[in-house]
Design a protein around this motif. Structure first.
Motif, short mmCIF file in Angstrom:
data_model
loop_
_atom_site.label_atom_id
_atom_site.label_comp_id
_atom_site.label_asym_id
_atom_site.label_seq_id
_atom_site.Cartn_x
_atom_site.Cartn_y
_atom_site.Cartn_z
N PHE A 145 0.86 -1.19 0.00
CA PHE A 145 0.00 0.00 0.00
C PHE A 145 0.89 1.23 0.00
N MET A 146 0.70 2.06 -1.01
CA MET A 146 1.61 3.17 -1.26
C MET A 146 1.18 4.44 -0.51
N ASP A 147 2.07 5.43 -0.59
CA ASP A 147 1.80 6.78 -0.09
C ASP A 147 1.72 6.85 1.43
N THR A 148 2.52 6.06 2.13
CA THR A 148 2.62 6.18 3.58
C THR A 148 4.08 6.41 3.94
N ASP A 149 4.32 6.97 5.14
CA ASP A 149 5.69 7.22 5.57
C ASP A 149 6.49 5.93 5.68
N GLN A 150 5.82 4.90 6.18
CA GLN A 150 6.43 3.57 6.28
C GLN A 150 5.64 2.61 5.39
N GLU A 151 6.32 1.60 4.91
CA GLU A 151 5.64 0.65 4.04
C GLU A 151 4.59 -0.14 4.80
N LEU A 152 3.40 -0.20 4.25
CA LEU A 152 2.32 -1.03 4.78
C LEU A 152 2.16 -2.18 3.80
N ARG A 153 2.32 -3.42 4.31
CA ARG A 153 2.33 -4.56 3.42
C ARG A 153 1.45 -5.68 3.96
N LEU A 154 0.68 -6.29 3.07
CA LEU A 154 -0.12 -7.46 3.39
C LEU A 154 0.52 -8.67 2.72
N SER A 155 1.18 -9.51 3.52
CA SER A 155 1.78 -10.74 3.00
C SER A 155 0.81 -11.89 3.25
N THR A 156 0.67 -12.79 2.29
CA THR A 156 -0.34 -13.82 2.42
C THR A 156 -0.05 -15.00 1.51
N ASN A 157 -0.63 -16.15 1.88
CA ASN A 157 -0.58 -17.33 1.01
C ASN A 157 -1.89 -17.46 0.23
N ALA A 158 -2.74 -16.45 0.29
CA ALA A 158 -3.97 -16.43 -0.50
C ALA A 158 -3.67 -15.94 -1.91
N PRO A 159 -4.52 -16.28 -2.86
CA PRO A 159 -4.32 -15.77 -4.23
C PRO A 159 -4.43 -14.24 -4.26
N LEU A 160 -3.37 -13.58 -4.62
CA LEU A 160 -3.35 -12.12 -4.60
C LEU A 160 -4.34 -11.52 -5.59
N SER A 161 -4.50 -12.16 -6.73
CA SER A 161 -5.39 -11.62 -7.75
C SER A 161 -6.82 -11.54 -7.26
N TYR A 162 -7.24 -12.57 -6.49
CA TYR A 162 -8.61 -12.57 -5.97
C TYR A 162 -8.82 -11.43 -4.98
#
Length: 593
Positions: A145-162
């Motif tokens: 997720f962009m535009d933040t002071d620190q990187e916000l990230r969602l890591s997952t084993n789910a299908p990212l496209s869905y």
């Protein structure tokens, strides 16, 4: 009017707190600190606040929540027709390399319970108090997720496209969602999440085992203790009043305040609970926080500070819709400008265990003598000064009985500290101030009511003066204590043992809801004066004013039983615990007659 309760649980790790709704939405989560901007704020504005939901494909479902036993790990079970699944939410916390590992990391584990569920995951954080929603971009096994002071990230084993396309998919295996702020998860998702879950569960269960409590309503006391624990910002030792802002004390009242700060008064009550539990690391951390505060040029402390000790907490009004459309939404709290002189005594009473308990060494408190003397000097300097009082009246300054009570209690504590430090000048000064404070308290006595008024020259009754009983001001004089209690009952007692703070006009009108900690003070007072059966009955009546997870709000509407005010409120959980401790001690006393 329909009864209103808060439909969420909270998780946290002493670095951040998140609210998880019954529908799985993360409705409130501020990062990187309790008092930072929210990244999920649907609690205050569902459109601008973003969301983090895990819905079934049909979106027609029922759900339930529970905490894993003796932990702050929350499990939400979703049932949609023949299909069901569970979402386990937690904030990692456990010992690692002789330190507490408490990353800015939210982990959500999703697993099928029955049938063949299909789920729809939506993660949409926001920024700048909801002014914009963050843009998502897909990585190899994460969404950034962009535009933040620190990187916000969602890591997952789910299908990212869905997830990116908002499509439902079959829950054929356990899915893990790891949301990180700053440093991302750079380890195997499945095994790391499971290891963190087991370690966090074990940490909380061991923490609970190390508590010391009676058998009286242990389950409720332990849940309250677990909730209070995650309200301490461990990095600095500050303890917040609540993790939320602007949840109204009553609908349409405009009594909507930001409680994500450290009130010295609230911290005193919280530390009293931890001391009763036999937990001292919270007090030691708070001692560091107090030592690092910088009083004003005149030696004054503010009633509240940020969790890093900042003194400027400018109050601003946002254009967010507000909780159930209750405006205003406030960030910051103007009460930091108030004069509230009870806090000097509260700091002294809070720190007393460091001196009275032999488990603390001389080295752990050797540098605090100048601070103790400064606090005594402030009690002396403010003894005749009007203040805003603990209810933080914005346009009413008085000489409050409650303030005098803590001048008395703080002086008594300082006298004991003086004895321990073998400092005769400290002891003598404390005794002189104690005697002056007694005179000031007695100046609030109302002979016609046989009770003590809210303030010097006031005939209003105030629930805060219940503390004259619970803090032992009357000593063994039960007649005086009972007379005072009777007058308070006559004016402020509502149905079902609920209690008003006061019933006179203030800056915003006449209070409509009862204040829950006052009701628990009342229960404590009943136990103190020997009305134990009533205390037990009252306690067991009041604890029904919780939500589905035994979490308590700040205020209760006596007409509907509705929860209002910031949630969960540390004050209310403190009140429950102290009332339970008081009753438990009375019940545990052997009776050989």
């Amino acid at each position: 009017m329909q009864k209103h309760t808060y439909g969420s649980g909270v998780i946290g790790n002493c670095a951040f707190i998140a609210h998880v709704e019954l529908d799985t939405n993360i409705s409130w989560m501020c990062l990187p600190r309790f008092d930072s901007d929210f990244i999920f704020g649907g609690m205050l504005d569902r459109e601008k606040g973003g969301e983090f939901t895990i819905y079934p494909e049909s979106k027609d479902f029922e759900s339930s929540q529970l905490y894993l036993e003796n932990t702050n790990v929350l499990k939400t079970t979703v049932v949609s027709g023949e299909d069901s699944y569970a979402v386990t939410d937690f904030a990692p916390r456990f010992k690692n390399f002789d330190r507490y590992y408490k990353p800015l990391m939210l982990i959500r584990k999703i697993e099928a319970v029955s049938g063949s569920p299909k789920i729809l995951i939506k993660c949409q954080p926001s920024a700048e108090h909801g002014a914009r929603l963050l843009k998502a971009s897909m990585g190899s096994n994460h969404i950034r997720f962009m535009d933040t002071d620190q990187e916000l990230r969602l890591s997952t084993n789910a299908p990212l496209s869905y997830i990116m396309d908002g499509k439902a998919f079959a829950l054929n295996k356990p899915i893990y969602l790891v949301l990180t702020y700053g440093r991302p998860l750079e380890a195997p998702i499945e095994t790391t999440s499971e290891r963190f879950l087991h370690a966090t569960t074990a940490y909380w269960q061991e923490w609970v085992k190390s508590t010391s409590i009676s058998n009286f309503h242990q389950k409720l006391v332990l849940r309250s203790a677990l909730i209070l624990k995650i309200h301490q910002y461990e990095d600095t030792g500050a303890i917040i009043a609540a993790s939320t802002t602007s949840l109204p004390e009553s609908p349409g009242s405009t009594r909507n305040w930001d409680y994500r700060y450290c009130w010295i008064r609230d911290s005193y009550y919280t530390l009293t609970c931890f001391n009763s539990l036999g937990h001292f690391e919270e007090l030691e951390k708070y001692f560091e926080f107090i030592h690092n505060l910088r009083p004003g040029e005149d030696g004054r402390y503010q009633p509240l500070y940020s969790i890093t000790g900042d003194s400027l907490l400018t109050e601003e009004i946002s254009d967010l819709a507000g909780y159930l459309d209750n405006k205003p939404v406030r960030f910051g709290n103007q009460a930091y400008t108030h004069i509230q002189n009870d806090l000097y005594g509260q700091v002294l009473v809070s720190l007393l265990p460091l001196y009275s308990d032999q488990r603390f060494t001389e080295e752990e408190r050797s540098s605090s003598k100048p601070m103790i003397m400064n606090l005594l000097n402030k009690i002396e300097a403010t003894m005749n000064e009007k203040d805003a009082g603990l209810w933080e009246f914005r346009n009413l300054a008085q000489e409050h009985c409650y303030t005098f009570l803590f001048h008395w209690a703080g002086a008594c504590a300082a006298a004991k500290i003086g004895i321990r430090l073998k400092d005769d000048s400290m002891y003598q000064k404390a005794i002189e101030l104690r005697d002056i404070a007694i005179q000031k308290i007695e100046s609030c006595y109302l002979p016609e009511k046989k009770a003590y008024g809210q303030a010097l020259g006031s005939t209003y009754m105030d629930a805060s003066t219940l503390q004259l009983i619970t803090m032992g001001y009357f000593g063994e004089d039960l007649e005086r204590a009972n007379n005072h209690l009777k007058a308070l009952e006559d004016e402020l007692l509502a149905k079902d043992f609920l209690f008003y703070r006061y019933k006179h006009m203030d800056d915003f009108g006449v209070p409509e809801t009862t204040f829950l900690i006052c009701a628990f003070w009342y229960i404590e007072a009943l136990a103190c004066v020997g009305r134990l059966d009533e205390a037990v009955e009252g306690f067991e009546t009041l604890v029904k004013y919780c939500n589905h997870l035994h979490l308590f709000s700040e205020d209760v509407d006596q007409k509907t039983g509705s929860q209002w005010g910031n949630f969960p409120q540390a004050y209310s959980h403190v009140g429950l615990m102290n009332a339970a401790f008081r009753i438990g001690k009375k019940l545990d006393r052997p009776n050989f007659l």
